[in-house]
Design a protein around this motif. Structure first.
Motif, PDB file in Angstrom:
ATOM      1  N   CYS A  42       9.821 -11.338   4.055  1.00  0.00           N
ATOM      2  CA  CYS A  42       9.803 -10.693   2.740  1.00  0.00           C
ATOM      3  C   CYS A  42      11.197 -10.672   2.116  1.00  0.00           C
ATOM      4  CB  CYS A  42       9.199  -9.296   2.874  1.00  0.00           C
ATOM      5  SG  CYS A  42       8.915  -8.509   1.283  1.00  0.00           S
ATOM      6  N   GLY A  69      10.762  -4.939  -8.078  1.00  0.00           N
ATOM      7  CA  GLY A  69       9.965  -5.294  -6.897  1.00  0.00           C
ATOM      8  C   GLY A  69      10.336  -6.696  -6.449  1.00  0.00           C
ATOM      9  N   GLY A  98       5.595  -1.615   4.147  1.00  0.00           N
ATOM     10  CA  GLY A  98       5.304  -1.833   2.741  1.00  0.00           C
ATOM     11  C   GLY A  98       3.947  -2.509   2.535  1.00  0.00           C
ATOM     12  N   GLY A  99       3.470  -3.238   3.537  1.00  0.00           N
ATOM     13  CA  GLY A  99       2.210  -3.970   3.388  1.00  0.00           C
ATOM     14  C   GLY A  99       1.080  -3.472   4.271  1.00  0.00           C
ATOM     15  N   ASP A 127      -3.905   0.696  -0.930  1.00  0.00           N
ATOM     16  CA  ASP A 127      -2.450   0.570  -0.810  1.00  0.00           C
ATOM     17  C   ASP A 127      -1.948   0.985   0.577  1.00  0.00           C
ATOM     18  OD1 ASP A 127      -2.521  -0.078  -3.448  1.00  0.00           O
ATOM     19  OD2 ASP A 127      -1.519   1.729  -4.192  1.00  0.00           O
ATOM     20  N   GLU A 185       3.836   0.935   0.159  1.00  0.00           N
ATOM     21  CA  GLU A 185       3.511   0.452  -1.195  1.00  0.00           C
ATOM     22  C   GLU A 185       3.292   1.646  -2.128  1.00  0.00           C
ATOM     23  OE1 GLU A 185      -0.038  -1.831  -0.804  1.00  0.00           O
ATOM     24  OE2 GLU A 185      -0.069  -2.493  -2.900  1.00  0.00           O
ATOM     25  N   ASP A 241       6.546   3.093  -3.025  1.00  0.00           N
ATOM     26  CA  ASP A 241       7.248   2.226  -3.989  1.00  0.00           C
ATOM     27  C   ASP A 241       6.672   2.382  -5.400  1.00  0.00           C
ATOM     28  OD1 ASP A 241       8.792   1.360  -1.897  1.00  0.00           O
ATOM     29  OD2 ASP A 241       7.685  -0.504  -1.578  1.00  0.00           O
ATOM     30  N   LYS A 242       5.329   2.483  -5.491  1.00  0.00           N
ATOM     31  CA  LYS A 242       4.701   2.611  -6.818  1.00  0.00           C
ATOM     32  C   LYS A 242       5.008   3.966  -7.440  1.00  0.00           C
ATOM     33  CE  LYS A 242       0.962  -0.720  -6.147  1.00  0.00           C
ATOM     34  NZ  LYS A 242      -0.448  -0.903  -5.767  1.00  0.00           N
ATOM     35  N   TYR A 282      13.778   0.103  -6.778  1.00  0.00           N
ATOM     36  CA  TYR A 282      13.112  -0.470  -5.615  1.00  0.00           C
ATOM     37  C   TYR A 282      14.103  -0.568  -4.458  1.00  0.00           C
ATOM     38  CZ  TYR A 282      11.417  -4.110  -2.575  1.00  0.00           C
ATOM     39  OH  TYR A 282      11.061  -4.814  -1.469  1.00  0.00           O
ATOM     40  N   PRO A 283      13.755  -0.367  -3.189  1.00  0.00           N
ATOM     41  CA  PRO A 283      12.470   0.134  -2.704  1.00  0.00           C
ATOM     42  C   PRO A 283      12.412   1.655  -2.794  1.00  0.00           C
ATOM     43  CG  PRO A 283      13.885  -0.444  -0.837  1.00  0.00           C
ATOM     44  CD  PRO A 283      14.676  -0.709  -2.089  1.00  0.00           C
ATOM     45  N   SER A 301      -4.164   4.800  -2.766  1.00  0.00           N
ATOM     46  CA  SER A 301      -3.988   4.403  -4.166  1.00  0.00           C
ATOM     47  C   SER A 301      -4.256   5.572  -5.130  1.00  0.00           C
ATOM     48  CB  SER A 301      -4.854   3.195  -4.495  1.00  0.00           C
ATOM     49  OG  SER A 301      -6.195   3.582  -4.527  1.00  0.00           O
TER      50      SER A 301
END
Ligand code: KG4
Ligand code: ZN
Length: 333
Positions: A10, A41, A137-138, A160, A164, A167-168, A177-178, A212
């Motif tokens: 990444c 991002g 993050g993933g 999510d 993530e 981060d959002k 970011y991050p 999310s």
């Protein structure tokens, strides 16, 4: 056995050397955070290009620092997935070229297995079996781990990942970011009583997560009170409390379900102090849960976790396949 590890999945180029006798002997990292920050991002194409610029420089640097030449290497490990395809290809190509040129094996390592095994680089390491919370993050996943390579997925995020979501939420508050470390810093000054965000999916059976919806709560809280004092701090606090609480409830549920008392937390979000404190204070039947996590610098992406996990694999089998193979999506079981 001396193994070179290369991580390029990444936004971090990580390169390290792990040796059977000497342990971790060199570890270098180049972060692309500054490169991606203006865009809010990770930009995949910029990421691949930067890995091309840094990867061989870092390989040379770890060898130079250790007074070793390439000829001393017995194997190379690289991240084969999951991750950004272009970024993965850079590390894989460098590793396979070294393998071909030096006549040594190259092994592709699962990025999340690398994160998991990073806990074994720590001084205090867990004995198997244990429950592992992988939060990056993933990914947000709970595994039962019975040994190296023996993983049973118990639950994961249906939308999510925890990182993530951090981060959002940070983006929404105008933070760079991050976002995870930024939210954590702001939350320290936040008032925990001002907002109460839900703990998603805790009233349903099972060990899956959903993060999310928390975004929507953060957006609504922000829209309703954006000009009021301490709004960012108080939203950050409510958000962090909700994520940490939810993760903690599911960890406890997993431990009870599997009748275990040992818990490992790994991945970028495991650097979060609030999460560490909360999980460390968990009890089952009045007895404390044993909690393990990697040193802070091995929680986020790094080359050491790939060198070490590659070393574990290479001890067990000789890898002869020279095809360059990477997979953006890859289950760990
Ligand atoms: O494991 P990692 O470096 O990369 C992936 O494999 O995704 O994890 C990066 C994620 C980011 O989403 C980042 O915001 C989050 O970990 N993170 C944190 C903290 N440090 C990093 N989240 C919350 N609190 C932190 N202190
Ligand atoms: Zn990672």
């Amino acid at each position: 056995m001396l193994v070179l590890g290369i991580e390029t999945s990444c936004d971090e180029t990580g390169v390290a050397l792990y040796d059977t006798e000497r342990g971790l002997i060199a570890d270098k990292l180049h972060t692309q955070i500054g490169l991606h920050q203006p865009f809010g991002g990770v930009v995949p194409e910029l990421s691949s290009r930067d890995h091309v610029r840094r990867c061989i420089q870092l390989v040379d640097a770890v060898l130079h620092e250790s007074n070793l030449s390439k000829c001393a290497l017995d194997g190379v490990a690289y991240t084969k997935g999951p991750g950004l395809i272009g970024a993965l290809m850079v590390g894989a190509s460098v590793a396979k070229s070294l393998s071909y040129g030096l006549g040594i094996p190259a092994v592709g390592v699962h990025h999340m297995e690398g994160h998991l095994m990073a806990v074994m680089i720590a001084e205090s390491k867990p004995e198997y079996p244990f429950i592992a919370l992988l939060v990056s993050g993933g990914h947000t996943q709970l595994f039962r781990v019975d040994g190296f390579g023996k993983y049973k997925l118990l639950g994961e995020s249906v939308d999510d990942a925890a990182g993530e979501a951090f981060d959002k939420a940070a983006k929404l508050l105008g933070l760079p970011y991050p976002g995870g470390p930024q939210i954590a810093k702001l939350a320290l000054q936040g008032n925990p009583e001002r907002f109460s965000f839900p703990r998603p999916m805790i009233n349903r059976p099972g060990l899956d997560f959903s993060f999310s919806g928390l975004k929507t709560h953060a957006v609504n809280a922000y829209q309703n009170s954006k000009n009021e004092p301490s709004i960012n701090e108080d939203i950050a606090r409510a958000f962090e409390d909700a994520v940490v609480d939810t993760l903690s409830i599911k960890c406890l549920r997993a431990l009870k379900q599997e009748n275990l008392r040992k818990l490992v937390m790994v991945g970028g979000v495991s650097a979060n102090q609030k999460l560490r404190q909360t999980l460390t204070s968990l009890h089952i039947d009045d007895l404390p849960v044993e909690v393990y996590y990697p040193p802070a610098k091995f929680c986020t992406d790094n080359g050491a976790m790939i060198a070490y996990t590659g070393w574990l694999h290479l001890q067990r089998k000789l890898v002869k396949n020279l095809a360059i193979e990477v997979k953006p999506r890859l289950p760990m079981e």
